[in-house]
Motif scaffolding. Structure first.
Motif, PDB file in Angstrom:
ATOM      1  N   UNK A  60       0.786  -1.221   0.000  1.00  0.00           N
ATOM      2  CA  UNK A  60       0.000   0.000   0.000  1.00  0.00           C
ATOM      3  C   UNK A  60       0.820   1.273   0.000  1.00  0.00           C
ATOM      4  N   UNK A  61       1.984   1.262   0.646  1.00  0.00           N
ATOM      5  CA  UNK A  61       2.831   2.454   0.666  1.00  0.00           C
ATOM      6  C   UNK A  61       3.316   2.787  -0.741  1.00  0.00           C
ATOM      7  N   UNK A  62       3.729   1.764  -1.482  1.00  0.00           N
ATOM      8  CA  UNK A  62       4.184   1.984  -2.853  1.00  0.00           C
ATOM      9  C   UNK A  62       3.016   2.357  -3.771  1.00  0.00           C
ATOM     10  N   UNK A  63       1.852   1.775  -3.515  1.00  0.00           N
ATOM     11  CA  UNK A  63       0.652   2.145  -4.280  1.00  0.00           C
ATOM     12  C   UNK A  63       0.361   3.632  -4.107  1.00  0.00           C
ATOM     13  N   UNK A  64       0.411   4.083  -2.870  1.00  0.00           N
ATOM     14  CA  UNK A  64       0.138   5.485  -2.569  1.00  0.00           C
ATOM     15  C   UNK A  64       1.135   6.397  -3.276  1.00  0.00           C
ATOM     16  N   UNK A  82      -1.140  -2.380  11.333  1.00  0.00           N
ATOM     17  CA  UNK A  82       0.117  -1.953  11.941  1.00  0.00           C
ATOM     18  C   UNK A  82      -0.110  -0.592  12.577  1.00  0.00           C
ATOM     19  N   UNK A  83      -0.462  -0.586  13.846  1.00  0.00           N
ATOM     20  CA  UNK A  83      -0.923   0.632  14.472  1.00  0.00           C
ATOM     21  C   UNK A  83       0.124   1.456  15.186  1.00  0.00           C
ATOM     22  N   UNK A  84       1.406   1.125  15.034  1.00  0.00           N
ATOM     23  CA  UNK A  84       2.419   1.901  15.728  1.00  0.00           C
ATOM     24  C   UNK A  84       2.583   3.263  15.063  1.00  0.00           C
ATOM     25  N   UNK A  85       3.085   4.220  15.831  1.00  0.00           N
ATOM     26  CA  UNK A  85       3.278   5.570  15.303  1.00  0.00           C
ATOM     27  C   UNK A  85       4.202   5.559  14.092  1.00  0.00           C
ATOM     28  N   UNK A  89       3.172   7.035  10.483  1.00  0.00           N
ATOM     29  CA  UNK A  89       3.933   8.119   9.869  1.00  0.00           C
ATOM     30  C   UNK A  89       4.411   7.714   8.474  1.00  0.00           C
ATOM     31  N   UNK A  90       4.845   6.465   8.307  1.00  0.00           N
ATOM     32  CA  UNK A  90       5.255   5.993   6.987  1.00  0.00           C
ATOM     33  C   UNK A  90       4.114   6.121   5.980  1.00  0.00           C
ATOM     34  N   UNK A  91       2.906   5.790   6.423  1.00  0.00           N
ATOM     35  CA  UNK A  91       1.746   5.915   5.541  1.00  0.00           C
ATOM     36  C   UNK A  91       1.483   7.354   5.151  1.00  0.00           C
ATOM     37  N   UNK A  92       1.576   8.260   6.107  1.00  0.00           N
ATOM     38  CA  UNK A  92       1.352   9.671   5.824  1.00  0.00           C
ATOM     39  C   UNK A  92       2.465  10.232   4.946  1.00  0.00           C
ATOM     40  N   UNK A  93       3.692   9.811   5.209  1.00  0.00           N
ATOM     41  CA  UNK A  93       4.818  10.313   4.414  1.00  0.00           C
ATOM     42  C   UNK A  93       4.754   9.835   2.965  1.00  0.00           C
ATOM     43  N   UNK A  94       4.115   8.711   2.723  1.00  0.00           N
ATOM     44  CA  UNK A  94       3.997   8.216   1.354  1.00  0.00           C
ATOM     45  C   UNK A  94       2.916   8.950   0.572  1.00  0.00           C
ATOM     46  N   UNK A  95       2.152   9.803   1.258  1.00  0.00           N
ATOM     47  CA  UNK A  95       1.142  10.609   0.569  1.00  0.00           C
ATOM     48  C   UNK A  95      -0.274  10.386   1.036  1.00  0.00           C
ATOM     49  N   UNK A  96      -0.462   9.554   2.072  1.00  0.00           N
ATOM     50  CA  UNK A  96      -1.802   9.323   2.597  1.00  0.00           C
ATOM     51  C   UNK A  96      -2.331  10.524   3.358  1.00  0.00           C
ATOM     52  N   UNK A  97      -3.650  10.661   3.390  1.00  0.00           N
ATOM     53  CA  UNK A  97      -4.291  11.771   4.092  1.00  0.00           C
ATOM     54  C   UNK A  97      -4.801  11.379   5.468  1.00  0.00           C
ATOM     55  N   UNK A  98      -5.045  10.115   5.677  1.00  0.00           N
ATOM     56  CA  UNK A  98      -5.646   9.670   6.928  1.00  0.00           C
ATOM     57  C   UNK A  98      -5.376   8.183   7.089  1.00  0.00           C
TER      58      UNK A  98
END
Length: 235
Positions: A60-64, A82-85, A89-98
């Motif tokens: 999903x990170x690469x998809x984003x 994977x609920x750790x901070x 943060x990795x998800x948000x840094x890849x371009x996710x909004x939420x």
């Protein structure tokens, strides 16, 4: 009817989310792997992407990241076990909004969907009493110019590309110039739902804005007020 694509490989989760969103009036398309998800997003005009992190073919990170190469504005909501901070943060840094951590209640998913769709529709100039309005849709602060009609942001003549969440955060700062704003206030105004402050989502997005707006140490617009929050003020 808003069009949402769900990129998720667990059939039980797909069935649960798709059925619930359709009952709430959304049109839902599904991709069961990351690569197919990217292709569908690039070939269609979706209003929102709901994206699992653990996916076959492409995570999903690469998809984003791939989606963001051609589309900076479609809201992307991560689903993650994977609920750790650090992972958030990795998800948000890849371009996710939420993000939403599994397992979750469907009512919470709907709240996040509605919040993201509202934010992606933009905020009218009447809602943002921006400083020094140059025209009906253009707002100025120092050498920063925001055109809320075209969503174009420039500083010192250089165009800056922002995601929908970064843009909404910037408008909130512009609506409150020189005011010290707490993290809780920013969460409520920009995200519109309750968050656990320990996730540092505000700090992450403020840092994103700083990297894009404040490229010189002696010319910063966004300042930290230790123990209180952040403030937008002229250099």
């Amino acid at each position: 009817m808003k069009k949402i694509i769900l990129i998720e490989d667990e059939t039980s989760v797909v069935s649960f989310i798709k059925k619930g969103l359709q009952e709430n009036g959304y049109e839902v398309s599904v991709a069961f792997d990351g690569r197919t998800g990217v292709q569908l997003v690039q070939a269609n005009d979706f209003d929102m992407v709901i994206l699992d992190i653990m996916l076959p073919e492409m995570n999903g990170l690469d998809v984003c990241k791939e989606i963001r190469k051609t589309n900076q504005h479609v809201p992307i909501l991560f689903l993650t076990a994977l609920g750790t901070s650090e992972n958030i943060v990795l998800g948000l840094e890849s371009g996710g909004d939420d993000y939403l951590v599994k397992p979750f209640k469907f009512i919470e998913l709907v709240a996040r969907v509605k919040s993201l769709l509202r934010r992606s529709n933009g905020v009218s100039p009447q809602e943002v009493a921006g400083p020094e309005p140059d025209s009906e849709h253009v707002f100025k602060f120092s050498d920063l110019i925001v055109n809320d009609y075209t969503k174009k942001v420039t500083r010192a003549g250089d165009e800056i590309s922002l995601t929908s969440t970064e843009y909404k955060l910037l408008l909130y700062f512009l609506n409150n110039p020189e005011k010290v704003i707490s993290r809780a206030e920013i969460l409520d105004a920009v995200w519109g739902v309750n968050y656990e402050l320990g996730t540092n989502v505000v700090d992450v997005y403020v840092n994103y804005l700083r990297k894009k707006l404040d490229n010189q140490d002696d010319n910063k617009l966004i300042h930290t007020v230790i123990g209180m929050g952040y403030v937008l003020k002229k250099p």
